[in-house]
Design a protein around this motif. Structure first.
Motif, PDB file in Angstrom:
ATOM      1  N   ILE A   2      -4.229   6.652   7.611  1.00 45.34           N
ATOM      2  CA  ILE A   2      -4.882   7.881   7.144  1.00 45.34           C
ATOM      3  C   ILE A   2      -4.721   9.001   8.184  1.00 45.34           C
ATOM      4  O   ILE A   2      -4.631  10.176   7.840  1.00 45.34           O
ATOM      5  N   GLU A   3      -4.638   8.629   9.459  1.00 40.83           N
ATOM      6  CA  GLU A   3      -4.445   9.645  10.513  1.00 40.83           C
ATOM      7  C   GLU A   3      -3.075  10.313  10.377  1.00 40.83           C
ATOM      8  O   GLU A   3      -2.885  11.454  10.784  1.00 40.83           O
ATOM      9  N   GLU A   4      -2.127   9.579   9.818  1.00 37.10           N
ATOM     10  CA  GLU A   4      -0.772  10.136   9.659  1.00 37.10           C
ATOM     11  C   GLU A   4      -0.611  10.901   8.348  1.00 37.10           C
ATOM     12  O   GLU A   4       0.417  11.542   8.123  1.00 37.10           O
TER      13      GLU A   4
ATOM     14  N   TYR B  87      -5.973   3.240  -0.162  1.00 29.72           N
ATOM     15  CA  TYR B  87      -5.380   2.041   0.438  1.00 29.72           C
ATOM     16  C   TYR B  87      -4.204   2.476   1.304  1.00 29.72           C
ATOM     17  O   TYR B  87      -3.214   3.011   0.791  1.00 29.72           O
ATOM     18  N   THR B  88      -4.324   2.277   2.592  1.00 35.68           N
ATOM     19  CA  THR B  88      -3.263   2.732   3.501  1.00 35.68           C
ATOM     20  C   THR B  88      -2.398   1.558   3.955  1.00 35.68           C
ATOM     21  O   THR B  88      -2.824   0.402   3.922  1.00 35.68           O
ATOM     22  N   GLY B  89      -1.185   1.906   4.384  1.00 37.53           N
ATOM     23  CA  GLY B  89      -0.275   0.883   4.909  1.00 37.53           C
ATOM     24  C   GLY B  89       0.446   0.105   3.821  1.00 37.53           C
ATOM     25  O   GLY B  89       1.039  -0.935   4.094  1.00 37.53           O
ATOM     26  N   PHE B  90       0.417   0.605   2.589  1.00 40.79           N
ATOM     27  CA  PHE B  90       1.097  -0.076   1.476  1.00 40.79           C
ATOM     28  C   PHE B  90       2.055   0.885   0.766  1.00 40.79           C
ATOM     29  O   PHE B  90       1.691   2.032   0.487  1.00 40.79           O
ATOM     30  N   ALA B  91       3.243   0.384   0.471  1.00 39.83           N
ATOM     31  CA  ALA B  91       4.231   1.181  -0.267  1.00 39.83           C
ATOM     32  C   ALA B  91       4.483   0.532  -1.626  1.00 39.83           C
ATOM     33  O   ALA B  91       4.474  -0.703  -1.732  1.00 39.83           O
ATOM     34  N   PRO B  92       4.703   1.327  -2.671  1.00 41.86           N
ATOM     35  CA  PRO B  92       4.921   0.737  -4.000  1.00 41.86           C
ATOM     36  C   PRO B  92       6.193  -0.107  -4.040  1.00 41.86           C
ATOM     37  O   PRO B  92       7.230   0.310  -3.530  1.00 41.86           O
TER      38      PRO B  92
END
Ligand code: SF4
Length: 402
Positions: A291-293, A312-317
């Motif tokens: 989220i900081e990025e 939800y952070t750190g996840f790519a589709p």
């Protein structure tokens, strides 16, 4: 647990400053010489000058500084990423916290409207005319500067109203129509003409150039970047720009139960809040970094959280799964590990950036044709940066036509 904020679509997000709060905040200003806040504004709005005027109770003078320097001073007051521009540069950061420049600017533009002040006027006609394609922020800023210099300006816009992304690409909760209307009304009062419902295609530019002394192309980015993953052609997969446009024009009558938004910018935040406001029971955001990025404004992230929307952070589709041709789930993969997350979804909105419309992809400025804003960069820039580029283009056009 804190209360979840419920705000109907179109309702304004937060109350601004009143006189007392604005004066209190201005009184914290150090009245810096060679002020870093003013250097931090791409459009040259000069916060140090307007805060100084306010501090000495010269509200009219303060509002005048904003309007003279920034044709979209009202809109910028609502959507500028202050925390990454003027406020980040503020000298008070080293003492306690920056002056809330955005809120002061918003207060002063409200005062300008309340006092029906006219701070700028059209210049004496110089017998030149310029056509502008698109009525987004860069074109509006360019047209205003040209009108001040006495140039006849006509803006061609394919939609029914002016504003471009301000009108059709940002949720009205974050930027109310009344604010955009006021900025545009002041530009119209300078004699800038608008031709709505007129789409100018790339191949029409030579004809336009033969009829005008110069042409400005400010077409914006109205195509969406797409992720080519399995299931991205299923029904229920939308691009952010289409989704927000349909919301703004009232085309969305109802939304399904679950909406998943992919992305970490302001547009992604707007899509998620819009989905909730227009009736989706559940909305969430899936973003590949921390989220900081995230490029989104900190205020917009807070607003999303206040509305109870998970991020939800750190996840790519990874893929979208469907049933009978319609979206049912989104599968996302961890960026740093092999974790997999499956989110139920009836709609997936991709907010991963916009692209130049196909027609203008081979456009190159030159020979009396100028450009600025998103059209020049091929990626979205902030409204205040577009204002800067529109103004700069106007000065180049003046050099060219005089
Ligand atoms: S940098 Fe901050 S303290 Fe200095 S003039 Fe600007 S707003 Fe005031």
């Amino acid at each position: 647990m804190s209360k979840i904020l419920k705000l109907a679509y179109g309702m304004e997000k937060s109350e601004g400053f009143n006189y007392r709060l604005a004066m209190e905040e201005a009184s914290r200003c150090l009245l810096c010489e060679d002020a870093p806040c003013s250097k931090g504004c791409p459009a040259g709005t000069d916060p140090a000058k307007f805060i100084r005027s306010l501090r000495f109770k010269n509200i009219k003078g303060a509002a005048e500084t904003i309007r003279e320097n920034n044709p979209l001073g009202g809109s910028c007051a609502w959507v500028c990423p202050y925390d990454r521009m003027c406020e980040e540069e503020c000298s008070r950061c080293g003492i306690d916290k920056p002056i809330q420049i955005g809120k002061i600017q918003r207060y002063l533009v409200e005062e300008e409207q309340a006092m029906s002040a006219k701070f700028v006027s059209a210049g004496e006609k110089i017998g030149k005319k310029v056509a502008l394609i698109g009525a987004g922020p860069a074109s509006l800023a360019c047209a205003r500067e040209l009108a001040l210099a006495g140039v006849d300006t006509t803006v061609f816009e394919k939609q029914a109203k002016a504003g471009g992304v301000l009108r059709y690409g940002i949720t009205p909760t974050r930027l109310p129509d009344r604010v955009v209307d006021f900025d545009i009304e002041l530009i119209k009062e300078l004699g800038v003409k608008f031709e709505f419902g007129k789409e100018v295609k790339f191949e029409d530019i030579p004809k336009l150039k033969s009829e005008y002394d110069a042409v400005f192309v400010g077409v914006g980015l109205w195509d969406s970047k797409k992720v080519d993953i399995e299931g991205s052609d299923l029904k229920g997969v939308e691009s952010a720009i289409e989704f927000l446009f349909k919301a703004r024009t009232g085309e969305i009558k109802e939304l399904p139960e679950r909406v998943v938004v992919i992305g970490g910018g302001d547009v992604a935040m707007d899509c998620a809040t819009t989905a909730r406001q227009l009736g989706a029971e559940k909305a969430c955001i899936c973003y590949r970094r921390t989220i900081e990025e995230a490029p989104a404004n900190i205020e917009e992230i807070s607003f999303v959280r206040e509305m109870g929307i998970p991020i939800y952070t750190g996840f790519a589709p990874e893929k979208i799964c469907g049933e009978n041709g319609h979206v049912r789930t989104l599968v996302a993969k961890g960026m740093k590990d092999d974790n997999e997350m499956t989110l139920k979804a009836d709609m997936v909105v991709f907010a991963i950036g916009q692209d130049q419309v196909e027609d203008y992809k081979s456009f190159v400025a030159g020979n009396g044709v100028f450009t600025g804003g998103d059209a020049l960069h091929g990626v979205g820039i902030t409204v205040v940066e577009s204002v800067h580029e529109g103004k700069e283009a106007a000065y180049q056009i003046l050099d060219y036509i005089r």
